[in-house]
Write an enzyme that holds these catalytic residues in place. Structure first.
Site, PDB file in Angstrom:
ATOM      1  N   ASP A  47       0.922  -1.131   0.000  1.00 20.88           N
ATOM      2  CA  ASP A  47       0.000   0.000   0.000  1.00 20.88           C
ATOM      3  C   ASP A  47       0.959   1.176   0.000  1.00 20.88           C
ATOM      4  OD1 ASP A  47      -1.413   2.311   0.934  1.00 20.88           O
ATOM      5  OD2 ASP A  47      -3.052   0.956   1.426  1.00 20.88           O
ATOM      6  N   HIS A  48       1.067   1.863  -1.124  1.00 21.28           N
ATOM      7  CA  HIS A  48       2.208   2.790  -1.243  1.00 21.28           C
ATOM      8  C   HIS A  48       2.114   3.968  -0.274  1.00 21.28           C
ATOM      9  CE1 HIS A  48      -0.357   5.109  -3.989  1.00 21.28           C
ATOM     10  NE2 HIS A  48       0.512   6.102  -3.907  1.00 21.28           N
ATOM     11  N   HIS A  92      -5.578   3.179   1.343  1.00 14.32           N
ATOM     12  CA  HIS A  92      -4.645   4.238   1.746  1.00 14.32           C
ATOM     13  C   HIS A  92      -5.090   4.968   3.023  1.00 14.32           C
ATOM     14  CE1 HIS A  92      -2.946   3.268  -2.013  1.00 14.32           C
ATOM     15  NE2 HIS A  92      -3.598   4.127  -2.782  1.00 14.32           N
TER      16      HIS A  92
HETATM   17  C1  BG6 Z   1      -3.560   4.928  -6.383  1.00 20.41           C
HETATM   18  C2  BG6 Z   1      -4.937   5.122  -6.948  1.00 20.41           C
HETATM   19  O1  BG6 Z   1      -3.550   3.851  -5.489  1.00 20.41           O
HETATM   20  O2  BG6 Z   1      -3.176   6.105  -5.696  1.00 20.41           O
HETATM   21  C3  BG6 Z   1      -4.990   6.323  -7.856  1.00 20.41           C
HETATM   22  O3  BG6 Z   1      -5.312   3.955  -7.655  1.00 20.41           O
HETATM   23  C4  BG6 Z   1      -4.443   7.547  -7.164  1.00 20.41           C
HETATM   24  O4  BG6 Z   1      -6.309   6.567  -8.296  1.00 20.41           O
HETATM   25  C5  BG6 Z   1      -3.101   7.248  -6.513  1.00 20.41           C
HETATM   26  O5  BG6 Z   1      -4.305   8.563  -8.126  1.00 20.41           O
HETATM   27  C6  BG6 Z   1      -2.637   8.400  -5.650  1.00 20.41           C
HETATM   28  O6  BG6 Z   1      -1.330   8.180  -5.239  1.00 20.41           O
HETATM   29  P1  BG6 Z   1      -0.392   9.427  -4.872  1.00 20.41           P
HETATM   30  O7  BG6 Z   1       0.867   8.802  -4.390  1.00 20.41           O
HETATM   31  O8  BG6 Z   1      -0.255  10.225  -6.120  1.00 20.41           O
HETATM   32  O9  BG6 Z   1      -1.116  10.194  -3.810  1.00 20.41           O
END
Ligand code: BG6
Length: 494
Positions: free
Chosen positions: A181-182, A244
Site C-alpha cells: 500500500d504505497h 490508503h
Molecule cells: C492509487 C490510486 O492507489 O493512488 C490512484 O489507484 C491515485 O487513483 C493514486 O491517483 C494516488 O497516489 P499518490 O501517491 O499520487 O497520492
C-alpha cells in the site's frame, strides 16, 4: 538484506505502474547506492519489444535535471543492468523461458547464492496464474531467497479478498509476500510513529478527552481521464479509502507497539481496526463530478458507462469502540477532480472551557502528507500589544524550510528497499486486509446495488471543493471552522 546476486523481476514491465513508479523507484535506489551489488533487473510482459524500446519506456519517467551529466551517466549504467523478456502470463513454457534467462544471468555469479524478487505490476485478472507460474517455474528451491511483491486491488470485498489470498497462499508464504500500500511508504505516514510515540506533548492528549474529531483527506485535481474503465469497476472507496486512508487511520489510532518489529506494529494496527464497526449508510456522503470550467464530467469519459452511479467522491465517518477513542468521529474523505492536490490529517481538539474565553478557535494539529510535507499546530496566543485577546497562530514545521537540503524518497523507493531487506513493517498483512474489507464491505455492496437500489451520488463541479453537502456533513460530527481572524503569517524576518 539481500546483498549480492539478486535479480529483480518486474512483471507487467510494459504497463503504466511499472513505467511511472516501479522503474523510477528502482533507479532512485540504484543512483543512491541502495540496490544490492551486481543487481539485475529483468522486465517481463506480453508486449513484444526490443531492448531499445524497453529502455525508452522504462526510463521515460526518470527525471534528469537539465545539464546533470552525473545523473544522465547513472541512467546509462542503469540501462545496462536492465533487460527484457516477453512472454504470456498464463502458460508454463513462457515461464520456463524466463527461468532459463534468469539462470543465464546467475551462471555468471561468483558464489552459489541466488535471490529473486518478483514485483507484480499486473492487472488483478492475472495475479493468480502469474503467482502460480512463478512458483512452479521460476522459484529457487535451494540456496536462495524468493520474494513476491504484489499491488492492490486485493479483491473487491471480504469474500473476494479471502479467495485471492487463499489462492496466492497456495504458492507463496506470508513471509515471502509483500503487499504494497504505497501510502505506507510516504515520509509523513512513516513519521506518524515518531510524532505520536516520541513526543509526550502530543501523546498525552491523544484521545477522546482532548480530541473532538479527526479528518483524513485525499484530494486530487484531475478526473479519471482514460482510467475510467478500471475506476468504474472499483470506485473511490476501493481506490483510496479502504486501503490508503484506512492504513493512515490505523497508525494514527493504534496503541503503542511493544517494538518497531513488523509483527508488533501490525498486531496493533489489526487490533484497532477490529474495534471499528462497518460504516453506516447514514455516515456516508457520495458524490460524482460533473462538467465545469471547460473540464469534462465523469460520465463524459468514454471509458465510463453513460449511466454510471460510481462515486468519484466519498466521505465516510468511522467510529472506534475502544476506551481511547469511543465517541470520536474519524472522517475519511477522498475525491477526484477537486480544486487542489492535497492529502492531510487534521486533528481538531475540543473547545477550552468557556468563561474567561468566548468563541476562541480550537487547537488543530495538521499533518500534511503531500504536497509539501508539514506538521503544524494551530493554537491561540495573546494578541501582541495592549490587549488581552486570544489570536489564532501556528507552530509550523514545513519540511522544505526546515530541512532544505534533504531528499525525501518516493514511497516506492522506500518500500522496495524494505522488501529487499525483508522488513514487513510497511506492508499489509493478510489479517489486516480482512478487517479492512469488513469495515467497508456492507457499504460497498449497497453502492454496487447488491442490497437494494443503488444510491445516486450527489453531483459536484469539476475543480470544486467537493459536493456542497460536505460542509454540513462535517459540521454534523462537531467540526468547527476557526473563528474569523485566522490567517497564515506573512513574516519577513530580516
Ligand atoms: C492509487 C490510486 O492507489 O493512488 C490512484 O489507484 C491515485 O487513483 C493514486 O491517483 C494516488 O497516489 P499518490 O501517491 O499520487 O497520492
Amino acid at each position: 538484506q539481500l546483498k549480492d546476486n539478486t535479480i529483480i523481476i518486474v512483471l507487467g514491465a510494459s504497463g503504466d505502474l511499472a513505467k511511472k513508479k516501479t522503474y523510477p523507484a528502482l533507479f532512485g535506489l540504484y543512483k543512491n547506492g541502495f540496490l544490492p551489488r551486481d543487481v539485475h533487473i529483468v522486465g517481463y510482459a506480453r508486449t513484444k519489444m526490443d531492448e531499445a524500446e524497453y529502455h525508452k519506456r522504462t526510463t521515460g519517467y526518470i527525471k534528469v535535471p537539465e545539464g546533470d551529466s552525473e545523473t544522465q551517466a547513472k541512467v546509462e549504467e542503469f540501462k545496462k543492468l536492465s533487460s527484457y523478456v516477453s512472454g504470456g502470463y498464463e502458460d508454463g513454457p513462457s515461464f520456463d523461458n524466463l527461468n532459463k534467462y534468469l539462470e543465464s544471468i546467475e551462471s555468471k555469479y561468483q558464489s552459489k547464492e541466488r535471490n529473486r524478487v518478483f514485483y507484480l505490476a499486473l492487472p488483478p485478472s492475472v495475479f493468480i496464474p502469474v503467482a502460480k507460474n512463478l512458483k512452479e517455474h521460476c522459484y529457487i528451491a535451494k540456496g536462495g531467497i524468493n520474494r513476491i511483491i504484489v499491488e492492490k486491488p486485493f479483491g473487491k470485498d471480504t469474500d473476494s479478498c479471502r479467495e485471492l489470498l487463499k489462492a496466492l497462499k497456495e504458492h507463496w508464504t506470508e513471509d515471502e509476500t509483500f503487499r504494497i500500500d504505497h501510502y505506507l511508504g510516504k515520509e509523513m505516514v512513516k513519521n506518524l510513529l515518531v510524532l505520536r510515540f516520541a513526543n509526550i506533548a502530543f501523546s498525552s492528549g491523544w484521545d477522546k478527552n482532548s480530541i473532538s474529531n479527526v479528518q483524513i483527506t485525499f484530494k486530487e485535481p484531475f478526473g479519471t481521464e482514460g482510467r475510467g474503465g478500471y475506476f468504474d469497476e472499483f470506485g473511490i472507496i476501493r481506490d483510496i479509502l479502504q486501503n490508503h486512508l484506512l492504513q493512515v487511520l490505523s497508525i494514527l489510532t493504534m496503541e503503542r507497539p511493544v517494538s518497531f518489529a513488523a509483527e508488533d506494529i501490525r498486531d496493533e494496527k489489526v487490533k484497532v481496526l477490529r474495534a471499528i464497526p462497518p460504516v453506516e449508510r447514514s455516515d456516508t456522503l457520495l458524490g460524482q463530478y460533473v462538467a465545469a470550467n471547460g473540464k469534462p464530467g465523469y460520465l463524459d469519459d468514454d471509458t465510463v458507462p453513460h449511466n454510471s452511479v460510481c462515486p468519484t467522491y466519498a466521505a465516510t465517518t468511522l467510529w472506534i469502540h475502544n476506551p481511547r477513542w469511543e465517541g470520536v468521529p474519524f472522517i475519511l474523505k477522498a475525491g477526484k477532480a477537486l480544486n487542489e492536490a492535497k492529502v492531510e490529517i487534521r486533528i481538531q481538539y475540543k473547545d477550552v472551557t468557556q468563561g474567561i474565553f468566548k468563541d476562541i478557535s480550537r487547537n488543530e494539529l495538521v499533518i500534511r502528507i503531500q504536497p509539501s510535507e508539514a506538521v503544524y499546530l494551530k493554537f491561540n496566543t495573546k494578541t501582541p500589544g495592549l490587549y488581552t485577546r486570544a489570536l489564532p497562530a501556528e507552530m509550523d514545521l514545513t519540511y522544505k524550510r526546515r530541512f532544505a537540503d534533504i531528499h525525501i524518497p518516493e514511497a516506492y523507493e522506500s518500500l522496495i528497499l524494505d522488501a529487499l531487506k525483508g522488513d514487513h513493517s510497511n506492508f499489509v498483512r493478510d489479517d489486516e486486509l480482512d478487517v479492512a474489507w469488513k469495515i467497508f464491505t456492507p457499504i460497498l455492496h449497497w453502492i454496487d446495488g447488491l442490497s437494494g437500489p443503488r444510491p445516486k451520488p450527489v453531483p459536484y463541479p469539476y475543480g470544486s471543493r467537493g459536493p456542497k453537502e460536505l460542509d454540513p456533513f462535517i459540521a454534523k460530527y462537531g467540526y468547527k471552522r476557526s473563528t474569523e481572524g485566522y490567517a497564515w503569517p506573512v513574516t519577513n524576518v530580516s
